[in-house]
Scaffold this motif. Structure first.
Motif, mmCIF file in Angstrom:
data_model
loop_
_atom_site.group_PDB
_atom_site.id
_atom_site.type_symbol
_atom_site.label_atom_id
_atom_site.label_comp_id
_atom_site.label_asym_id
_atom_site.label_seq_id
_atom_site.Cartn_x
_atom_site.Cartn_y
_atom_site.Cartn_z
ATOM 1 N N ARG A 197 0.811 -1.218 0.000
ATOM 2 C CA ARG A 197 0.000 0.000 0.000
ATOM 3 C C ARG A 197 0.841 1.263 0.000
ATOM 4 N N ARG A 198 2.102 1.166 0.357
ATOM 5 C CA ARG A 198 2.999 2.313 0.319
ATOM 6 C C ARG A 198 4.422 1.796 0.195
ATOM 7 N N ARG A 199 5.343 2.682 -0.162
ATOM 8 C CA ARG A 199 6.725 2.266 -0.359
ATOM 9 C C ARG A 199 7.705 3.020 0.533
ATOM 10 N N THR A 200 7.240 3.955 1.346
ATOM 11 C CA THR A 200 8.129 4.668 2.275
ATOM 12 C C THR A 200 7.458 4.767 3.636
ATOM 13 N N LEU A 201 8.288 4.885 4.665
ATOM 14 C CA LEU A 201 7.796 5.070 6.024
ATOM 15 C C LEU A 201 7.490 6.536 6.272
ATOM 16 N N SER A 202 6.506 6.786 7.105
ATOM 17 C CA SER A 202 6.138 8.153 7.447
ATOM 18 C C SER A 202 7.261 8.824 8.223
ATOM 19 N N PRO B 153 16.220 8.904 12.848
ATOM 20 C CA PRO B 153 17.338 8.235 12.151
ATOM 21 C C PRO B 153 17.000 6.815 11.717
ATOM 22 N N VAL B 154 16.261 6.076 12.534
ATOM 23 C CA VAL B 154 15.883 4.714 12.165
ATOM 24 C C VAL B 154 14.972 4.734 10.938
ATOM 25 N N VAL B 155 13.997 5.656 10.923
ATOM 26 C CA VAL B 155 13.081 5.763 9.787
ATOM 27 C C VAL B 155 13.834 6.133 8.513
ATOM 28 N N ASP B 156 14.765 7.080 8.624
ATOM 29 C CA ASP B 156 15.531 7.476 7.440
ATOM 30 C C ASP B 156 16.356 6.316 6.900
ATOM 31 N N ASP B 157 16.995 5.564 7.793
ATOM 32 C CA ASP B 157 17.798 4.420 7.338
ATOM 33 C C ASP B 157 16.920 3.351 6.688
ATOM 34 N N LEU B 158 15.750 3.102 7.266
ATOM 35 C CA LEU B 158 14.851 2.111 6.676
ATOM 36 C C LEU B 158 14.337 2.566 5.313
ATOM 37 N N ASN B 159 14.027 3.851 5.180
ATOM 38 C CA ASN B 159 13.569 4.357 3.879
ATOM 39 C C ASN B 159 14.662 4.215 2.822
ATOM 40 N N ARG B 160 15.921 4.496 3.225
ATOM 41 C CA ARG B 160 17.021 4.310 2.267
ATOM 42 C C ARG B 160 17.180 2.836 1.900
ATOM 43 N N LEU B 161 17.024 1.952 2.894
ATOM 44 C CA LEU B 161 17.145 0.520 2.621
ATOM 45 C C LEU B 161 16.034 0.044 1.697
ATOM 46 N N ILE B 162 14.810 0.527 1.918
ATOM 47 C CA ILE B 162 13.689 0.142 1.061
ATOM 48 C C ILE B 162 13.902 0.640 -0.364
ATOM 49 N N ALA B 163 14.368 1.897 -0.485
ATOM 50 C CA ALA B 163 14.625 2.442 -1.820
ATOM 51 C C ALA B 163 15.720 1.642 -2.532
ATOM 52 N N PHE B 164 16.759 1.269 -1.788
ATOM 53 C CA PHE B 164 17.835 0.468 -2.386
ATOM 54 C C PHE B 164 17.312 -0.899 -2.823
ATOM 55 N N GLN B 165 16.461 -1.513 -1.992
ATOM 56 C CA GLN B 165 15.903 -2.820 -2.340
ATOM 57 C C GLN B 165 15.017 -2.717 -3.580
ATOM 58 N N ASP B 166 14.179 -1.674 -3.626
ATOM 59 C CA ASP B 166 13.313 -1.512 -4.793
ATOM 60 C C ASP B 166 14.137 -1.344 -6.074
ATOM 61 N N ALA B 167 15.196 -0.528 -5.965
ATOM 62 C CA ALA B 167 16.027 -0.311 -7.147
ATOM 63 C C ALA B 167 16.712 -1.613 -7.569
ATOM 64 N N ALA B 168 17.201 -2.381 -6.576
ATOM 65 C CA ALA B 168 17.864 -3.643 -6.896
ATOM 66 C C ALA B 168 16.897 -4.631 -7.524
ATOM 67 N N ALA C 189 7.751 -14.067 -9.335
ATOM 68 C CA ALA C 189 6.921 -14.201 -8.139
ATOM 69 C C ALA C 189 7.706 -13.850 -6.886
ATOM 70 N N GLY C 190 8.970 -14.276 -6.820
ATOM 71 C CA GLY C 190 9.779 -13.952 -5.641
ATOM 72 C C GLY C 190 9.980 -12.466 -5.497
ATOM 73 N N MET C 191 10.212 -11.777 -6.607
ATOM 74 C CA MET C 191 10.401 -10.329 -6.523
ATOM 75 C C MET C 191 9.104 -9.626 -6.168
ATOM 76 N N THR C 192 7.992 -10.110 -6.685
ATOM 77 C CA THR C 192 6.700 -9.513 -6.329
ATOM 78 C C THR C 192 6.424 -9.657 -4.845
ATOM 79 N N ALA C 193 6.702 -10.850 -4.297
ATOM 80 C CA ALA C 193 6.479 -11.062 -2.869
ATOM 81 C C ALA C 193 7.438 -10.249 -2.033
ATOM 82 N N ALA C 194 8.680 -10.062 -2.514
ATOM 83 C CA ALA C 194 9.675 -9.348 -1.722
ATOM 84 C C ALA C 194 9.378 -7.860 -1.625
ATOM 85 N N VAL C 195 8.942 -7.231 -2.717
ATOM 86 C CA VAL C 195 8.700 -5.797 -2.681
ATOM 87 C C VAL C 195 7.331 -5.465 -2.122
ATOM 88 N N GLY C 196 6.516 -6.468 -1.821
ATOM 89 C CA GLY C 196 5.192 -6.193 -1.291
ATOM 90 C C GLY C 196 4.137 -6.460 -2.334
#
Length: 465
Positions: free
Chosen positions: A208-213, A222-237, A298-305
């Motif tokens: 339903r969303r791709r970034t943390l509030s 700082p935890v939220v910023d690091d997680l958002n960067r990690l999510i963005a990196f995962q999506d790009a990968a 299918a694995g990538m679809t499940a991984a990104v949500g």
């Protein structure tokens, strides 16, 4: 609640600190009360000593005499706990009736000194709080002196202390309860950002969303910023991986097409054996690629949500319409029984179509007259069971299917359909199971994650022949 829970740990620590603080506070208040009570008792005893001094005169032979005794009933009651005694340097003394036959030890001092507070042994081995002072009975030079001692039994002070504790302990217990409730509320508010963070992560997992509030306290930012960067990196990968998988598929099409053309040329040149061998290997390679790409997608679809959901009834009806156009499927009886509430697959519609298409096509190939599809949903998952009245599946075939091997060459096809369906189901944390159907043939049960139905209408396929 788990012992590893932060709320449980903080709650236990807060409860222990509150209990310790109340215990120390209660002990401190009790000590203050004891000292204040003893000070007040000593002050009252000093007032009695002043009253006795005002009524005192020294008679013949140094005998002390009182013109009037204090109007306190306890001074007249034997061993009442309140006593007075007057001693003179001549060795004569005068005692209250409450002392009866007991004499307090005299502690004479210098006239004009402040009253002295001390402890004495009293009647019946009682401990006494005593106030003593030495006075001069007359202003004339050489006037006789006398030592006045007034004492109180510590048992009276102990009774006051018990009364105080009877009030203090419930008061501290009530205060402890209020502090515990206040601390629970404080911990609830303090941990609310983490609950919001968990909800955001669940929303990301559900697609339903791709970034943390970022509306969080500074300590959590700082935890939220690091997680958002990690999510963005995962999506790009994952996007790069999808692109590379597509490039791989397109890159293999040309060599496979060339090999297919070579097989056709060999067949035209009168080499059917070579042509068949090449075509078989090309077909095998093509289905290996299809299986690998389906598993990766299918694995990538499940991984990104799971960003989309699919209506199971509508997808099933679409597949059945396509299958009924095949000549051997028109003679089959297709029975579909879905729940009244719509089922929705928490994943990609194309993956659901591939899973159900492979399973239904396998049932079509092996069924004699009857294929049945039923569904059951519970605990965030639903299970679709596809049964046929064919020859069934031997017990040792499941492993062979999982490895992508065909178990019977008597039917056309690659033999990869069930294996691909298993791979796709497992990519969504689902499962595929085989058993004997009551119809006599194979029963394939596929378990998949369910999504909320939302505004989807009822869907499904009616029972038909």
């Amino acid at each position: 609640m788990s012992r590893r829970s932060l709320l449980a740990r903080l709650g236990c620590a807060a409860a222990l600190l509150i209990a310790l603080a109340l215990a120390v506070g209660g002990a401190g208040l009790t000590l203050i009360f004891d000292r204040q009570m003893e000070r007040r008792a000593a002050a009252e005893l000093g007032l009695y000593a002043k009253a006795l001094a005002a009524q005192l005169r020294i008679g013949d032979g140094g005998r002390p005499e009182l013109e009037a005794v204090p109007a306190e009933p306890r001074f007249d009651q034997p061993y009442s706990g309140l006593y007075w005694q007057i001693d003179t340097p001549a060795g004569r003394s005068l005692r209250s009736r409450s002392l009866w036959d007991y004499a307090l030890p005299a502690r004479p001092g210098q006239p004009g000194e402040a009253p002295v507070r001390h402890r004495l042994d009293g009647p019946e081995h009682a401990a006494l709080l005593a106030v003593s002072r030495t006075i001069v009975t007359d202003d004339a030079p050489g006037a006789p002196t006398a030592t006045i001692t007034v004492a109180l039994d510590y048992a009276d002070l102990a009774a006051e202390r018990r009364s105080f504790l009877e009030l203090l302990v419930p008061a501290l217990a009530g205060l402890g309860l209020l502090l515990a409730l206040a601390m629970a509320g404080l911990l609830y508010l303090a941990l609310r950002p983490f609950r919001g963070l968990r909800a955001d992560l669940q929303a990301i997992h559900a697609g339903r969303r791709r970034t943390l509030s970022r509306d969080v306290p500074d300590e959590v930012q700082p935890v939220v910023d690091d997680l958002n960067r990690l999510i963005a990196f995962q999506d790009a990968a994952l996007e790069r991986a999808c692109a590379q998988a597509g490039d791989l598929a397109h890159g293999l099409k040309t060599p496979l097409a060339v090999l297919g053309a070579m097989a056709r040329d060999a067949r035209r040149q009168g080499q059917p054996g070579v042509a068949g061998e090449i075509e078989g290997q090309v077909d095998l390679m093509r289905h290996h690629v299809e299986r690998a790409l389906a598993r990766a997608r299918a694995g990538m679809t499940a991984a990104v949500g799971r960003r989309a959901t699919a209506d199971v009834g509508r997808t099933l009806a679409s597949i059945l319409r396509a299958l009924r156009t095949l000549p051997d499927a028109q003679a089959l009886r297709w029975e579909v029984a879905l729940p009244s509430s719509p089922l929705r697959f928490a994943g990609d519609d194309g993956d659901l179509t591939e899973i159900l298409g492979n399973l239904l096509d396998n049932a079509r190939k092996w069924a004699r007259r009857h294929v049945r599809v039923s569904a059951d949903g519970r605990d965030g998952h639903f299970t679709l069971t596809i049964e046929d009245d064919g020859p069934g599946l031997p017990d040792d075939v499941a492993v062979r299917i999982e490895r992508g091997r065909r178990w019977d060459e008597s039917r056309p096809g690659s033999g990869f359909g069930l294996a691909i369906a298993r791979d796709l189901a497992e990519a969504y944390q689902g499962s595929l199971g085989f058993s004997r159907s009551p119809l006599g043939g194979l029963a394939v049960a596929v378990s998949l994650p369910a999504a909320p139905s939302g505004n989807a209408g009822r869907s499904g396929a009616p029972s038909s022949k």
